[in-house]
Design a protein around this motif. Structure first.
Motif, PDB file in Angstrom:
ATOM      1  N   MET A   1       0.817  -1.208   0.000  1.00  9.75           N
ATOM      2  CA  MET A   1       0.000   0.000   0.000  1.00  9.75           C
ATOM      3  C   MET A   1       0.855   1.264   0.000  1.00  9.75           C
ATOM      4  N   PHE A   2       2.175   1.124  -0.051  1.00 15.90           N
ATOM      5  CA  PHE A   2       3.042   2.293  -0.052  1.00 15.90           C
ATOM      6  C   PHE A   2       3.330   2.788  -1.464  1.00 15.90           C
ATOM      7  N   ASN A   3       2.978   2.013  -2.470  1.00 16.98           N
ATOM      8  CA  ASN A   3       3.292   2.376  -3.845  1.00 16.98           C
ATOM      9  C   ASN A   3       2.079   2.997  -4.524  1.00 16.98           C
ATOM     10  N   LEU A   4       2.305   3.484  -5.735  1.00 16.88           N
ATOM     11  CA  LEU A   4       1.220   4.019  -6.541  1.00 16.88           C
ATOM     12  C   LEU A   4       0.353   2.878  -7.058  1.00 16.88           C
ATOM     13  N   SER A   5      -0.833   3.249  -7.549  1.00 13.38           N
ATOM     14  CA  SER A   5      -1.708   2.237  -8.143  1.00 13.38           C
ATOM     15  C   SER A   5      -1.043   1.635  -9.373  1.00 13.38           C
ATOM     16  N   ASP A   6      -1.324   0.372  -9.642  1.00 10.88           N
ATOM     17  CA  ASP A   6      -0.787  -0.260 -10.845  1.00 10.88           C
ATOM     18  C   ASP A   6      -1.268   0.490 -12.082  1.00 10.88           C
ATOM     19  N   GLY A   7      -0.340   0.767 -12.971  1.00 13.63           N
ATOM     20  CA  GLY A   7      -0.696   1.491 -14.189  1.00 13.63           C
ATOM     21  C   GLY A   7      -1.558   0.645 -15.112  1.00 13.63           C
ATOM     22  N   CYS A   8      -2.714   1.157 -15.463  1.00 19.09           N
ATOM     23  CA  CYS A   8      -3.629   0.452 -16.365  1.00 19.09           C
ATOM     24  C   CYS A   8      -3.822   1.207 -17.664  1.00 19.09           C
ATOM     25  N   SER A   9      -2.933   2.135 -17.946  1.00 19.83           N
ATOM     26  CA  SER A   9      -2.928   2.864 -19.211  1.00 19.83           C
ATOM     27  C   SER A   9      -1.490   3.254 -19.513  1.00 19.83           C
TER      28      SER A   9
ATOM     29  N   ASN B   1      -5.314  -0.235 -21.218  1.00 25.35           N
ATOM     30  CA  ASN B   1      -4.705  -1.450 -21.778  1.00 25.35           C
ATOM     31  C   ASN B   1      -4.989  -2.695 -20.946  1.00 25.35           C
ATOM     32  N   ARG B   2      -5.922  -2.600 -19.994  1.00 24.96           N
ATOM     33  CA  ARG B   2      -6.288  -3.763 -19.180  1.00 24.96           C
ATOM     34  C   ARG B   2      -7.802  -3.793 -18.989  1.00 24.96           C
ATOM     35  N   LEU B   3      -8.330  -4.994 -18.907  1.00 26.19           N
ATOM     36  CA  LEU B   3      -9.743  -5.159 -18.590  1.00 26.19           C
ATOM     37  C   LEU B   3      -9.942  -5.056 -17.082  1.00 26.19           C
ATOM     38  N   GLY B   4     -11.120  -4.575 -16.673  1.00 26.42           N
ATOM     39  CA  GLY B   4     -11.399  -4.543 -15.242  1.00 26.42           C
ATOM     40  C   GLY B   4     -12.170  -3.316 -14.830  1.00 26.42           C
ATOM     41  N   LEU B   5     -12.326  -3.169 -13.517  1.00 27.81           N
ATOM     42  CA  LEU B   5     -13.007  -2.027 -12.915  1.00 27.81           C
ATOM     43  C   LEU B   5     -11.968  -1.070 -12.357  1.00 27.81           C
ATOM     44  N   PHE B   6     -12.155   0.203 -12.641  1.00 30.18           N
ATOM     45  CA  PHE B   6     -11.223   1.225 -12.166  1.00 30.18           C
ATOM     46  C   PHE B   6     -12.031   2.318 -11.465  1.00 30.18           C
ATOM     47  N   PHE B   7     -11.641   2.593 -10.216  1.00 33.18           N
ATOM     48  CA  PHE B   7     -12.424   3.487  -9.376  1.00 33.18           C
ATOM     49  C   PHE B   7     -11.718   4.816  -9.175  1.00 33.18           C
ATOM     50  N   GLY B   8     -12.534   5.821  -8.955  1.00 35.28           N
ATOM     51  CA  GLY B   8     -12.032   7.149  -8.629  1.00 35.28           C
ATOM     52  C   GLY B   8     -13.086   7.917  -7.867  1.00 35.28           C
ATOM     53  N   GLN B   9     -12.747   9.114  -7.458  1.00 35.56           N
ATOM     54  CA  GLN B   9     -13.670   9.977  -6.734  1.00 35.56           C
ATOM     55  C   GLN B   9     -13.451  11.411  -7.151  1.00 35.56           C
ATOM     56  N   CYS B  10     -14.452  12.235  -6.902  1.00 35.91           N
ATOM     57  CA  CYS B  10     -14.295  13.668  -7.151  1.00 35.91           C
ATOM     58  C   CYS B  10     -13.177  14.199  -6.260  1.00 35.91           C
TER      59      CYS B  10
ATOM     60  N   VAL C   1     -18.926   2.373 -19.068  1.00 41.87           N
ATOM     61  CA  VAL C   1     -18.340   1.273 -19.831  1.00 41.87           C
ATOM     62  C   VAL C   1     -17.550   1.846 -21.002  1.00 41.87           C
ATOM     63  N   LEU C   2     -16.281   1.423 -21.120  1.00 42.17           N
ATOM     64  CA  LEU C   2     -15.403   1.895 -22.186  1.00 42.17           C
ATOM     65  C   LEU C   2     -14.658   0.716 -22.792  1.00 42.17           C
ATOM     66  N   PRO C   3     -14.349   0.785 -24.082  1.00 40.20           N
ATOM     67  CA  PRO C   3     -13.599  -0.310 -24.721  1.00 40.20           C
ATOM     68  C   PRO C   3     -12.106  -0.208 -24.445  1.00 40.20           C
ATOM     69  N   VAL C   4     -11.474  -1.350 -24.269  1.00 43.42           N
ATOM     70  CA  VAL C   4     -10.048  -1.382 -24.012  1.00 43.42           C
ATOM     71  C   VAL C   4      -9.278  -1.206 -25.322  1.00 43.42           C
ATOM     72  N   ASP C   5      -8.034  -0.726 -25.220  1.00 43.32           N
ATOM     73  CA  ASP C   5      -7.156  -0.516 -26.377  1.00 43.32           C
ATOM     74  C   ASP C   5      -7.823   0.370 -27.426  1.00 43.32           C
ATOM     75  N   THR C   6      -8.500   1.396 -26.984  1.00 46.96           N
ATOM     76  CA  THR C   6      -9.214   2.311 -27.877  1.00 46.96           C
ATOM     77  C   THR C   6      -8.953   3.743 -27.424  1.00 46.96           C
ATOM     78  N   ASN C   7      -8.686   4.634 -28.377  1.00 44.00           N
ATOM     79  CA  ASN C   7      -8.522   6.048 -28.055  1.00 44.00           C
ATOM     80  C   ASN C   7      -9.880   6.645 -27.695  1.00 44.00           C
ATOM     81  N   ILE C   8     -10.002   7.102 -26.456  1.00 37.66           N
ATOM     82  CA  ILE C   8     -11.269   7.620 -25.957  1.00 37.66           C
ATOM     83  C   ILE C   8     -11.073   9.074 -25.535  1.00 37.66           C
ATOM     84  N   ARG C   9     -11.940   9.935 -26.003  1.00 40.41           N
ATOM     85  CA  ARG C   9     -11.904  11.347 -25.615  1.00 40.41           C
ATOM     86  C   ARG C   9     -13.002  11.599 -24.581  1.00 40.41           C
TER      87      ARG C   9
END
Length: 219
Positions: free
Chosen positions: A1-9, A180-189, A136-144
């Protein structure tokens, strides 16, 4: 828990690599300076070669300049990647409200929905992070992502994807996502937007393109 989140992009992977690289340089500098201070404290004398030594002064002026240059180059690369937006294949508009998010897939069947924090019902849910309508977003796709607000300043943030952008009322901001990975990614305001600021989470579900099309047709 001392490191950054795993990079998923791609952006977040570069940020994590830059963080680790810079941290090693800082540890090296801190160690050298600490050893010099300890040496001076133990001997209680200042080495005469450290005084009025022009060669030494030149060395410890040039070396930090090279270190700053080494740090600056990858930093500029990451800044360029964050701002770069070429040929987006999917565009999603995000609207911050008090206190929930609205999403519009305007170029795909004109889909619109609101996303509220989901009530925690047991260990099968992610407490205070899951929502009733996931993005819901597609993986390996340029999304704006076009981000704005209907009332006060919010901030659409997903650490594992390396994205964080303010939602300002009356203004459209945009960012690029290339997961670049499948899964759920969480965030907050990430802006203190009011009394329920901590109750407007973000949940992005990265799926395969064919699953994304099925999700679109389900509306």
């Amino acid at each position: 828990m001392f490191n950054l989140s795993d990079g998923c992009s791609l952006i977040m992977e570069n940020m994590v690599a830059f963080h680790d690289f810079t941290l090693m340089i800082l540890l090296f500098i801190t160690t050298v300076v600490l050893m010099m201070l300890i040496s001076i404290m133990i001997t209680n004398l200042v080495n005469r070669f450290l005084i009025y030594n022009e060669v030494l002064e030149f060395i410890w002026t040039v070396i930090p300049s090279f270190i700053l240059l080494i740090i600056a180059l990858p930093s500029l690369k990451i800044l360029y990647l964050v701002d770069e937006l070429l040929n987006p294949e999917v565009t999603v508009k995000v609207i911050g409200n008090q206190w929930y998010w609205s999403y519009q897939y305007s170029d795909l069947f004109n889909i619109e929905f609101d996303s509220y924090m989901k009530k925690w019902e047991g260990l099968s849910d992610f407490k205070y992070l899951d929502v009733d309508n996931r993005t819901v977003l597609p993986v390996d796709t340029n999304i704006r992502m076009i981000i704005t607000s209907s009332d006060v300043i919010h901030s659409w943030t997903i650490p594992s994807l390396g994205v964080k952008l303010d939602a300002n009322p009356g203004r459209l901001n945009q960012l690029n996502i290339l997961g670049n990975r499948l899964g759920l990614f969480f965030g907050q305001c990430s802006e203190i937007c009011g009394i329920l600021h901590s109750f407007m989470p973000i949940c992005v579900e990265m799926v395969k393109p064919e699953w994304f099309l099925k999700w679109l047709y389900s509306f």
